[in-house]
Write a protein that holds these residues in place. Structure first.
Motif, PDB file in Angstrom:
ATOM      1  N   PRO A 214      -3.012  11.843  14.955  1.00 38.22           N
ATOM      2  CA  PRO A 214      -2.012  10.810  14.678  1.00 38.22           C
ATOM      3  C   PRO A 214      -1.045  10.644  15.845  1.00 38.22           C
ATOM      4  CG  PRO A 214      -1.549  12.800  13.423  1.00 38.22           C
ATOM      5  CD  PRO A 214      -2.889  13.005  14.042  1.00 38.22           C
ATOM      6  N   LEU A 218       3.309  14.536  11.302  1.00 31.57           N
ATOM      7  CA  LEU A 218       3.436  13.876  10.004  1.00 31.57           C
ATOM      8  C   LEU A 218       3.902  14.846   8.927  1.00 31.57           C
ATOM      9  CD1 LEU A 218       0.072  11.863  10.045  1.00 31.57           C
ATOM     10  CD2 LEU A 218       2.346  11.048  10.743  1.00 31.57           C
ATOM     11  N   HIS A 219       4.625  14.343   7.956  1.00 33.86           N
ATOM     12  CA  HIS A 219       5.054  15.111   6.790  1.00 33.86           C
ATOM     13  C   HIS A 219       3.818  15.360   5.916  1.00 33.86           C
ATOM     14  CE1 HIS A 219       6.997  16.249   3.084  1.00 33.86           C
ATOM     15  NE2 HIS A 219       8.224  16.076   3.599  1.00 33.86           N
ATOM     16  N   SER A 220       3.533  16.637   5.618  1.00 36.17           N
ATOM     17  CA  SER A 220       2.307  16.939   4.887  1.00 36.17           C
ATOM     18  C   SER A 220       2.371  16.472   3.435  1.00 36.17           C
ATOM     19  CB  SER A 220       2.016  18.432   4.936  1.00 36.17           C
ATOM     20  OG  SER A 220       2.992  19.167   4.223  1.00 36.17           O
ATOM     21  N   PHE A 222       3.542  13.557   2.542  1.00 41.53           N
ATOM     22  CA  PHE A 222       3.200  12.136   2.546  1.00 41.53           C
ATOM     23  C   PHE A 222       1.761  11.895   3.028  1.00 41.53           C
ATOM     24  CE2 PHE A 222       7.929  10.997   3.412  1.00 41.53           C
ATOM     25  CZ  PHE A 222       8.236  11.282   2.083  1.00 41.53           C
ATOM     26  N   TYR A 223       1.321  12.683   4.020  1.00 43.61           N
ATOM     27  CA  TYR A 223       0.056  12.389   4.686  1.00 43.61           C
ATOM     28  C   TYR A 223      -1.011  13.473   4.497  1.00 43.61           C
ATOM     29  CZ  TYR A 223       2.102   8.404   7.105  1.00 43.61           C
ATOM     30  OH  TYR A 223       2.679   7.192   7.390  1.00 43.61           O
ATOM     31  N   GLY A 224      -0.616  14.638   3.911  1.00 42.44           N
ATOM     32  CA  GLY A 224      -1.605  15.692   3.713  1.00 42.44           C
ATOM     33  C   GLY A 224      -2.753  15.210   2.849  1.00 42.44           C
ATOM     34  N   PRO A 226      -5.208  12.561   3.379  1.00 41.26           N
ATOM     35  CA  PRO A 226      -5.873  11.434   4.059  1.00 41.26           C
ATOM     36  C   PRO A 226      -5.767  11.471   5.581  1.00 41.26           C
ATOM     37  CG  PRO A 226      -3.804  10.710   3.089  1.00 41.26           C
ATOM     38  CD  PRO A 226      -4.050  12.109   2.590  1.00 41.26           C
ATOM     39  N   ALA A 227      -4.753  12.152   6.122  1.00 39.55           N
ATOM     40  CA  ALA A 227      -4.567  12.140   7.580  1.00 39.55           C
ATOM     41  C   ALA A 227      -5.375  13.257   8.236  1.00 39.55           C
ATOM     42  CB  ALA A 227      -3.081  12.292   7.922  1.00 39.55           C
ATOM     43  N   ASN A 229      -6.181  16.245  10.679  1.00 42.13           N
ATOM     44  CA  ASN A 229      -5.350  17.337  11.192  1.00 42.13           C
ATOM     45  C   ASN A 229      -6.027  17.915  12.437  1.00 42.13           C
ATOM     46  OD1 ASN A 229      -4.143  19.854  11.728  1.00 42.13           O
ATOM     47  ND2 ASN A 229      -3.562  20.120   9.580  1.00 42.13           N
ATOM     48  N   LEU A 323       1.961  18.085   9.665  1.00 39.95           N
ATOM     49  CA  LEU A 323       0.623  17.871  10.211  1.00 39.95           C
ATOM     50  C   LEU A 323       0.809  17.535  11.696  1.00 39.95           C
ATOM     51  CD1 LEU A 323      -1.106  15.622   7.517  1.00 39.95           C
ATOM     52  CD2 LEU A 323      -1.129  18.099   7.721  1.00 39.95           C
ATOM     53  N   ASP A 359     -10.628   8.793  14.917  1.00 43.34           N
ATOM     54  CA  ASP A 359      -9.176   8.927  15.050  1.00 43.34           C
ATOM     55  C   ASP A 359      -8.743  10.144  15.859  1.00 43.34           C
ATOM     56  OD1 ASP A 359      -8.662   6.602  13.586  1.00 43.34           O
ATOM     57  OD2 ASP A 359      -8.642   7.699  11.684  1.00 43.34           O
TER      58      ASP A 359
END
Length: 459
Positions: A214, A218-220, A222-224, A226-227, A229, A323, A359
């Motif tokens: 990313p 990222l805040h895990s 909010f994004y843990g 789907p994002a 790592n 993350l 990504d």
């Protein structure tokens, strides 16, 4: 005069030889610190004068850094014996932390210890004491009137700071420095009374990897999920470096890896190396490398892939549920035989890239790429030296390997076209690069006698 006369002279002159070594040790020739540049010049001058006092031609040669000392002589018997190049280095490591020394590092002395008499001081073992065993052997042969082979001396002043001037100097002076075989003294005995000639040195390839995902951490919460790592991606890739038997999975990695000859395997088995004691000394109980390979094989004759560092995300005190935007690792490969470090680098990078998910991107940064050095022990000089060492020490000498890398041997091969015999008399407990460095008097004495025996054979 005979070799016996040389050995008797060495025995009788040991106190004077020790005094000369102590004088050299008092010169604080720390190459990496500009504050000691003048001391390095002084050490080089000292060695030039010492070689000249023995009748050798010698001079100090300027480089962009610390000077080289080059000398020539020998070949006294006119029979065309082997021409040898002897290499050592007069520079030493810094002494920090000074508070851990039991005496001033550049105020050396001979001390009695529970394990015998030692010479204590910075550079005693690495490499001034080792270097002077060879010079003292030449001194004794000169005094006894016993012919020397033709000798070229090369004493470096930047070995402890990465040898930045060495390759250009070798290239610029190749014709002058070429010989039949090089002798390098910057190694150790195999065991207390067992000398060795190091004939295998592993090469080294380093890679630093950065995987990015990313655009920001990222805040895990909010994004843990789907994002992507990057640490998870990197960990998965690194976990594929070895299979379940310990073999390395990089495509083409084992191209150029030779098997040991039966003769060399028998020599190594005869050394009586204790796998359990070696591992137990660092709190381990099981060898973790390739299955079916002894510990000596693994550290001397087999290639490796090791993860030396891995980091990413939040690593400070407490906890931060983040993350990370990127993850990093440092990976090194020890190489053997004719493995091509550049081909392995390309293959490793392709292997990593092939495992990248959407990504994610990767960036590589290379750290060196040196090939292994394998000496041609069919040269009769090697067996002559092994027999000479066996005559001096209680146990028979062996051809051994080294787990690390000593670039000078590779440079002598690639630039000057000659193999090297790495013969030294240091011990594992000499505390080189550490406070309270020492060199055993037994090593200094028998090392000098050993070189006299070797030189007599080569002449």
């Amino acid at each position: 005069m005979t070799l016996d006369a040389v050995l008797s002279h060495i025995d009788a002159e040991l106190p004077n030889a020790t005094d000369r070594l102590l004088r050299l040790l008092r010169i604080p020739s720390i190459s990496t610190d500009p504050a000691y540049a003048e001391a390095c010049e002084t050490a080089a001058d000292w060695l030039v004068e010492d070689l000249r006092s023995l009748g050798f031609e010698a001079e100090k040669r300027a480089t962009p850094g610390r000077p080289m000392v080059v000398g020539h002589g020998g070949g006294d018997n006119g029979t065309g014996g082997r021409h040898v190049l002897f290499y050592g280095h007069y520079d030493v490591q810094p002494v920090d932390p000074l508070n851990l020394w039991h005496r001033e590092p550049f105020d050396p002395e001979v001390q009695d210890t529970p394990d015998g008499r030692v010479i204590r001081g910075r550079g005693a073992s690495d490499d001034k004491g080792q270097l002077m065993t060879f010079v003292e052997a030449c001194r004794a042969m000169k005094a006894a009137g016993v012919p020397l082979p033709r000798i070229t001396f090369l004493f470096e002043g930047e070995e402890e700071s990465g040898s930045p001037s060495l390759v250009p100097f070798l290239e610029a002076n190749a014709e002058e420095l070429k010989a039949d075989v090089a002798l390098i003294c910057d190694t150790s005995l195999f065991a207390e009374d067992t000398p060795g000639i190091t004939t295998m040195l592993r090469g080294l390839l380093g890679e630093e990897i950065t995987i990015r995902g990313p655009e920001r951490d990222l805040h895990s919460g909010f994004y843990g999920g789907p994002a992507i790592n990057p640490i998870r991606v990197l960990s998965k890739i690194l976990a594929t470096l070895h299979d379940d038997t310990g073999r390395i999975t990089v495509p083409g990695f084992y191209d150029g890896v030779p098997e040991l000859t039966d003769e060399l395997r028998d020599q190594w088995q005869a050394l009586g190396f204790d796998d359990a004691a070696f591992l137990g000394a660092v709190g381990l109980s099981q060898a973790a490398g390739e299955e079916g390979r002894s510990v000596l094989e693994q550290i001397w004759s087999r290639p490796t892939a090791e993860i030396n560092g891995i980091w990413g995300g939040y690593t400070g005190a407490g906890f931060k549920t983040v993350l990370p935007a990127e993850a990093h690792a440092k990976v090194s490969f020890r190489l053997v035989g004719t493995q091509d470090p550049h081909a392995i680098r390309d293959s490793f990078r392709k292997m990593v890239e092939a495992q990248l998910p959407e990504d994610c991107s990767v960036e590589f940064h290379g750290h060196g790429a040196s090939q292994a050095s394998v000496m041609n022990i069919s040269d009769p000089a090697f067996e002559a030296a092994r027999e000479a060492l066996s005559d001096e020490w209680p146990n028979e000498a062996a051809y051994i390997g080294a787990g690390g890398s000593i670039p000078i041997a590779g440079y002598f091969k690639s630039i000057l076209g000659m193999d090297s015999m790495l013969i030294g008399f240091g011990r594992d407990g000499d505390q080189i690069h550490s406070p309270n460095e020492k060199y055993d008097m037994k090593s200094f004495h028998k090392g000098t006698r050993s070189w006299a025996r070797i030189l007599d054979r080569l002449a």
